[in-house]
Design a protein around this motif. Structure first.
Motif, PDB file in Angstrom:
ATOM      1  N   SER A 149       0.851  -1.181   0.000  1.00 14.45           N
ATOM      2  CA  SER A 149       0.000   0.000   0.000  1.00 14.45           C
ATOM      3  C   SER A 149       0.887   1.231   0.000  1.00 14.45           C
ATOM      4  O   SER A 149       2.052   1.173   0.406  1.00 14.45           O
ATOM      5  CB  SER A 149      -0.924   0.018   1.220  1.00 14.45           C
ATOM      6  OG  SER A 149      -0.171   0.188   2.416  1.00 14.45           O
ATOM      7  N   ILE A 150       0.332   2.333  -0.464  1.00 12.32           N
ATOM      8  CA  ILE A 150       1.052   3.602  -0.380  1.00 12.32           C
ATOM      9  C   ILE A 150       0.600   4.318   0.880  1.00 12.32           C
ATOM     10  O   ILE A 150      -0.596   4.479   1.125  1.00 12.32           O
ATOM     11  CB  ILE A 150       0.785   4.468  -1.623  1.00 12.32           C
ATOM     12  CG1 ILE A 150       1.400   3.805  -2.856  1.00 12.32           C
ATOM     13  CG2 ILE A 150       1.357   5.870  -1.449  1.00 12.32           C
ATOM     14  CD1 ILE A 150       1.161   4.554  -4.146  1.00 12.32           C
ATOM     15  N   GLY A 151       1.533   4.712   1.691  1.00 12.38           N
ATOM     16  CA  GLY A 151       1.190   5.369   2.945  1.00 12.38           C
ATOM     17  C   GLY A 151       2.424   5.892   3.631  1.00 12.38           C
ATOM     18  O   GLY A 151       3.495   6.034   3.027  1.00 12.38           O
ATOM     19  N   ILE A 152       2.274   6.164   4.924  1.00 16.49           N
ATOM     20  CA  ILE A 152       3.408   6.697   5.693  1.00 16.49           C
ATOM     21  C   ILE A 152       3.806   5.786   6.843  1.00 16.49           C
ATOM     22  O   ILE A 152       4.820   6.025   7.486  1.00 16.49           O
ATOM     23  CB  ILE A 152       3.107   8.119   6.213  1.00 16.49           C
ATOM     24  CG1 ILE A 152       1.913   8.107   7.176  1.00 16.49           C
ATOM     25  CG2 ILE A 152       2.847   9.064   5.041  1.00 16.49           C
ATOM     26  CD1 ILE A 152       1.667   9.461   7.836  1.00 16.49           C
ATOM     27  N   GLY A 153       2.997   4.739   7.112  1.00 13.07           N
ATOM     28  CA  GLY A 153       3.396   3.751   8.117  1.00 13.07           C
ATOM     29  C   GLY A 153       2.878   3.992   9.512  1.00 13.07           C
ATOM     30  O   GLY A 153       3.609   3.794  10.486  1.00 13.07           O
ATOM     31  N   VAL A 185      -2.604   8.780  16.765  1.00 10.15           N
ATOM     32  CA  VAL A 185      -1.664   7.780  16.259  1.00 10.15           C
ATOM     33  C   VAL A 185      -1.533   6.656  17.286  1.00 10.15           C
ATOM     34  O   VAL A 185      -1.139   6.882  18.437  1.00 10.15           O
ATOM     35  CB  VAL A 185      -0.286   8.410  15.982  1.00 10.15           C
ATOM     36  CG1 VAL A 185       0.705   7.342  15.517  1.00 10.15           C
ATOM     37  CG2 VAL A 185      -0.404   9.517  14.941  1.00 10.15           C
ATOM     38  N   GLN A 186      -1.880   5.446  16.881  1.00  4.07           N
ATOM     39  CA  GLN A 186      -1.825   4.276  17.767  1.00  4.07           C
ATOM     40  C   GLN A 186      -0.511   3.515  17.653  1.00  4.07           C
ATOM     41  O   GLN A 186      -0.029   2.944  18.619  1.00  4.07           O
ATOM     42  CB  GLN A 186      -2.975   3.326  17.425  1.00  4.07           C
ATOM     43  CG  GLN A 186      -4.345   3.870  17.742  1.00  4.07           C
ATOM     44  CD  GLN A 186      -4.720   3.638  19.188  1.00  4.07           C
ATOM     45  OE1 GLN A 186      -5.043   2.520  19.573  1.00  4.07           O
ATOM     46  NE2 GLN A 186      -4.668   4.676  19.995  1.00  4.07           N
ATOM     47  N   GLU A 187       0.050   3.513  16.448  1.00  2.00           N
ATOM     48  CA  GLU A 187       1.281   2.751  16.204  1.00  2.00           C
ATOM     49  C   GLU A 187       2.061   3.405  15.085  1.00  2.00           C
ATOM     50  O   GLU A 187       1.483   3.900  14.105  1.00  2.00           O
ATOM     51  CB  GLU A 187       0.929   1.308  15.825  1.00  2.00           C
ATOM     52  CG  GLU A 187       2.121   0.404  15.576  1.00  2.00           C
ATOM     53  CD  GLU A 187       1.713  -1.012  15.192  1.00  2.00           C
ATOM     54  OE1 GLU A 187       2.610  -1.817  14.895  1.00  2.00           O
ATOM     55  OE2 GLU A 187       0.498  -1.302  15.165  1.00  2.00           O
ATOM     56  N   VAL A 188       3.376   3.425  15.241  1.00  2.00           N
ATOM     57  CA  VAL A 188       4.274   3.901  14.195  1.00  2.00           C
ATOM     58  C   VAL A 188       5.165   2.736  13.793  1.00  2.00           C
ATOM     59  O   VAL A 188       5.942   2.232  14.610  1.00  2.00           O
ATOM     60  CB  VAL A 188       5.132   5.095  14.673  1.00  2.00           C
ATOM     61  CG1 VAL A 188       6.072   5.544  13.557  1.00  2.00           C
ATOM     62  CG2 VAL A 188       4.247   6.250  15.131  1.00  2.00           C
ATOM     63  N   ASN A 189       5.034   2.276  12.563  1.00  2.00           N
ATOM     64  CA  ASN A 189       5.810   1.125  12.112  1.00  2.00           C
ATOM     65  C   ASN A 189       7.284   1.480  11.951  1.00  2.00           C
ATOM     66  O   ASN A 189       7.629   2.617  11.596  1.00  2.00           O
ATOM     67  CB  ASN A 189       5.262   0.597  10.797  1.00  2.00           C
ATOM     68  CG  ASN A 189       3.829   0.107  10.922  1.00  2.00           C
ATOM     69  OD1 ASN A 189       3.393  -0.306  11.992  1.00  2.00           O
ATOM     70  ND2 ASN A 189       3.093   0.164   9.825  1.00  2.00           N
ATOM     71  N   ILE A 227      -4.119  11.130   3.472  1.00  2.00           N
ATOM     72  CA  ILE A 227      -2.786  10.622   3.811  1.00  2.00           C
ATOM     73  C   ILE A 227      -2.337   9.564   2.805  1.00  2.00           C
ATOM     74  O   ILE A 227      -1.207   9.584   2.320  1.00  2.00           O
ATOM     75  CB  ILE A 227      -2.769  10.032   5.235  1.00  2.00           C
ATOM     76  CG1 ILE A 227      -3.040  11.129   6.267  1.00  2.00           C
ATOM     77  CG2 ILE A 227      -1.426   9.354   5.526  1.00  2.00           C
ATOM     78  CD1 ILE A 227      -3.151  10.614   7.696  1.00  2.00           C
ATOM     79  N   LYS A 228      -3.244   8.657   2.439  1.00  2.00           N
ATOM     80  CA  LYS A 228      -2.871   7.496   1.637  1.00  2.00           C
ATOM     81  C   LYS A 228      -2.958   7.726   0.139  1.00  2.00           C
ATOM     82  O   LYS A 228      -2.193   7.136  -0.623  1.00  2.00           O
ATOM     83  CB  LYS A 228      -3.764   6.303   2.014  1.00  2.00           C
ATOM     84  CG  LYS A 228      -3.619   5.843   3.449  1.00  2.00           C
ATOM     85  CD  LYS A 228      -4.591   4.728   3.770  1.00  2.00           C
ATOM     86  CE  LYS A 228      -4.360   3.507   2.897  1.00  2.00           C
ATOM     87  NZ  LYS A 228      -5.269   2.398   3.232  1.00  2.00           N
ATOM     88  N   ASP A 229      -3.936   8.535  -0.282  1.00  2.00           N
ATOM     89  CA  ASP A 229      -4.204   8.653  -1.715  1.00  2.00           C
ATOM     90  C   ASP A 229      -3.242   9.629  -2.381  1.00  2.00           C
ATOM     91  O   ASP A 229      -3.542  10.804  -2.593  1.00  2.00           O
ATOM     92  CB  ASP A 229      -5.647   9.104  -1.946  1.00  2.00           C
ATOM     93  CG  ASP A 229      -6.637   8.006  -1.620  1.00  2.00           C
ATOM     94  OD1 ASP A 229      -6.201   6.885  -1.349  1.00  2.00           O
ATOM     95  OD2 ASP A 229      -7.850   8.283  -1.632  1.00  2.00           O
ATOM     96  N   GLY A 230      -2.086   9.135  -2.691  1.00  2.00           N
ATOM     97  CA  GLY A 230      -1.081   9.911  -3.391  1.00  2.00           C
ATOM     98  C   GLY A 230      -0.084   8.981  -4.033  1.00  2.00           C
ATOM     99  O   GLY A 230      -0.039   7.784  -3.733  1.00  2.00           O
ATOM    100  N   GLU A 231       0.700   9.494  -4.914  1.00  2.00           N
ATOM    101  CA  GLU A 231       1.716   8.680  -5.571  1.00  2.00           C
ATOM    102  C   GLU A 231       2.897   8.433  -4.642  1.00  2.00           C
ATOM    103  O   GLU A 231       3.117   9.165  -3.667  1.00  2.00           O
ATOM    104  CB  GLU A 231       2.200   9.381  -6.849  1.00  2.00           C
ATOM    105  CG  GLU A 231       1.110   9.614  -7.887  1.00  2.00           C
ATOM    106  CD  GLU A 231       0.554   8.325  -8.455  1.00  2.00           C
ATOM    107  OE1 GLU A 231       1.323   7.348  -8.551  1.00  2.00           O
ATOM    108  OE2 GLU A 231      -0.635   8.294  -8.810  1.00  2.00           O
ATOM    109  N   ARG A 246       5.260   9.963   1.288  1.00  2.00           N
ATOM    110  CA  ARG A 246       4.597   8.659   1.101  1.00  2.00           C
ATOM    111  C   ARG A 246       5.542   7.669   0.436  1.00  2.00           C
ATOM    112  O   ARG A 246       6.405   8.042  -0.353  1.00  2.00           O
ATOM    113  CB  ARG A 246       3.349   8.803   0.231  1.00  2.00           C
ATOM    114  CG  ARG A 246       2.291   9.745   0.776  1.00  2.00           C
ATOM    115  CD  ARG A 246       1.117   9.802  -0.190  1.00  2.00           C
ATOM    116  NE  ARG A 246       0.064  10.721   0.231  1.00  2.00           N
ATOM    117  CZ  ARG A 246       0.000  11.990  -0.119  1.00  2.00           C
ATOM    118  NH1 ARG A 246       0.931  12.508  -0.922  1.00  2.00           N
ATOM    119  NH2 ARG A 246      -0.990  12.752   0.291  1.00  2.00           N
ATOM    120  N   THR A 247       5.333   6.396   0.757  1.00  2.00           N
ATOM    121  CA  THR A 247       6.132   5.353   0.124  1.00  2.00           C
ATOM    122  C   THR A 247       5.314   4.079   0.019  1.00  2.00           C
ATOM    123  O   THR A 247       4.228   3.973   0.599  1.00  2.00           O
ATOM    124  CB  THR A 247       7.424   5.081   0.922  1.00  2.00           C
ATOM    125  OG1 THR A 247       8.289   4.254   0.141  1.00  2.00           O
ATOM    126  CG2 THR A 247       7.120   4.367   2.235  1.00  2.00           C
TER     127      THR A 247
END
Length: 421
Positions: free
Chosen positions: A134-138, A151-155, A191-195, A217-218
């Motif tokens: 998925s594309i996101g920030i983690g 924020v509950q968790e940061v990977n 947050i998620k919907d980007g390249e 994003r990655t």
């Protein structure tokens, strides 16, 4: 039969010449006609398919299956509509949107809820998702009572961690848009919907301090098969989807639990809406006996094996599969195969009942058509499409339940199987 074949070949050549002549009449010279040209490629592909099927049909049954004259008439009708739009529509229009709409309307007219057209953007996102990414920030978040997001968790090793986002941070705005005004779902999409490799600006409240953080994003790998050891040496594995990387994750955690001394397994397929048959095969390979597992039946009545096991290994300890109303498609294949071929017990609620298979055909414009092409079933068993799988032990789980009564029942059943094994 030879006469029919010879006659059909000559007719097909005649029709081919007609098609070429009609296509030449409608050759397009302006950029706006690229929309129609793309449709022509699709239609011509369909025409060629019709010709091949007609040759086969004439040779085998002495009659044609489809009418080329009707297809050409429909093609002309499309061009008439396109020409009218180009010459008379009162303002500019988005040509790419027209193309997407034309193909989408064509597929949606099949009235099949599983067949669809995906634009190039939608298809690219689907490919990332189906790869188990998925594309996101983690980060993992939850909605607070006041409408903001915590924020509950940061990977680990993700852009969020690198940017300094911490557990407990409150997200107030995203790209300048207030989270409460925007809403939870839309805020998550921002947050998620980007390249990949694009930036999102997030306003964070940490204690009494407001921070502005830019995060890039990655592409992030998604865990679709996770497990743990429960009491009494019961291995628990949850499979959330069957993406291309699921079988590798599943086999890894399955072997880890075996190495830890698992005496039995609970496979949690609740809310697993499906995925790739190749991924299901990779998960079942060391669980069920060698041989054919599932087969597809196509429009012409032919059947083809779509899932099989080529391993001499099978699961040698008792197992239970958890299911519910959102267990569908590939999730149902796994559940049914484990019960029918390995004797697993199903616990939970009746499954969704999706027993039809889709294939994805990429198109020249970057989009793709997802089309239902067959029904499928466990070898020797009836197709469960529209019916679903009934559990051996029915346990309904509601939103009011504070305990996972379905898992509790699965553990109860497993404990009794361990005692009797």
């Amino acid at each position: 039969m030879g006469n029919y074949k010879e006659h059909d070949n000559s007719t097909s050549l005649q029709n081919t010449q007609n098609i070429e002549e009609d296509t030449k009449k409608f050759q397009l010279k302006t950029s706006r006609h690229e929309v129609a040209s793309s449709i022509v490629l699709l239609v011509c592909g369909a025409i060629l398919t019709i010709m091949v099927l007609n040759i086969y049909s004439m040779a085998s049954y002495g009659k044609s299956m489809f009418s080329l004259d009707s297809t050409l008439k429909d093609l002309k009708s499309f061009f008439q509509a396109e020409t009218f739009v180009e010459s008379s529509f009162y303002t500019d229009y988005d040509e790419e949107k027209l193309l997407d709409g034309a193909i989408s309307g064509y597929i949606s007219s099949l009235d099949d809820k599983y067949s669809r057209y995906e634009s190039s953007e939608e298809y690219n996102k689907a490919q990332i998702k189906d790869a188990g990414q998925s594309i996101g920030i983690g980060i993992t978040v939850k909605l607070l009572d006041d409408g903001y997001i915590e924020v509950q968790e940061v990977n680990e090793n993700t852009p969020a961690e690198e940017a300094g986002i911490q557990v407990g941070d409150i997200i107030k705005s995203i790209d300048g848009k207030d989270v409460v005004e925007t809403g939870y779902e839309e805020s998550i999409s921002l947050i998620k919907d980007g390249e990949d490799n694009t930036t999102v600006d997030i306003e964070i409240l940490r204690d009494d301090e407001t921070l502005d953080i830019s995060v890039t994003r990655t592409v992030i790998d998604v865990d679709t098969a996770v497990g743990k050891m429960l009491d009494n040496s019961i291995g628990y594995i949850q499979i959330t989807h069957f993406y291309t990387n699921t079988s590798e994750q599943f086999n890894s955690v399955y072997q880890e639990l075996l190495d830890q001394g698992a005496k039995a397994f609970i496979f949690d397929l609740r809310n697993n809406t499906g995925g790739y048959t190749t991924s299901v095969q990779g998960c079942l390979n060391d669980l069920v006996p060698k041989g054919d597992i599932a087969e597809a039946t196509y429009k012409d009545g032919t059947t083809k094996t779509i899932i099989k096991s080529d391993s001499d290994n099978t699961i040698t300890v008792p197992s239970v599969v958890l299911i519910n109303g959102m267990t569908a498609s590939a999730g149902e294949i796994f559940s049914s195969a484990m019960r029918e071929l390995e004797g697993s017990i199903l616990v939970g609620e009746n499954t969704y009942g999706k027993g039809v298979m889709q294939v994805t055909q990429p198109l020249s414009n970057g989009g793709a058509v997802v089309l239902t092409v067959a029904t499928y079933n466990i070898v020797g068993k009836e197709c469960y499409h529209g019916v679903g799988l009934a559990p051996d032990y029915e346990v309904t789980l509601t939103e009011e339940d504070t305990e996972d009564t379905q898992l509790d029942k699965a553990i109860e059943v497993i404990d009794s199987l361990i005692v009797n094994s």
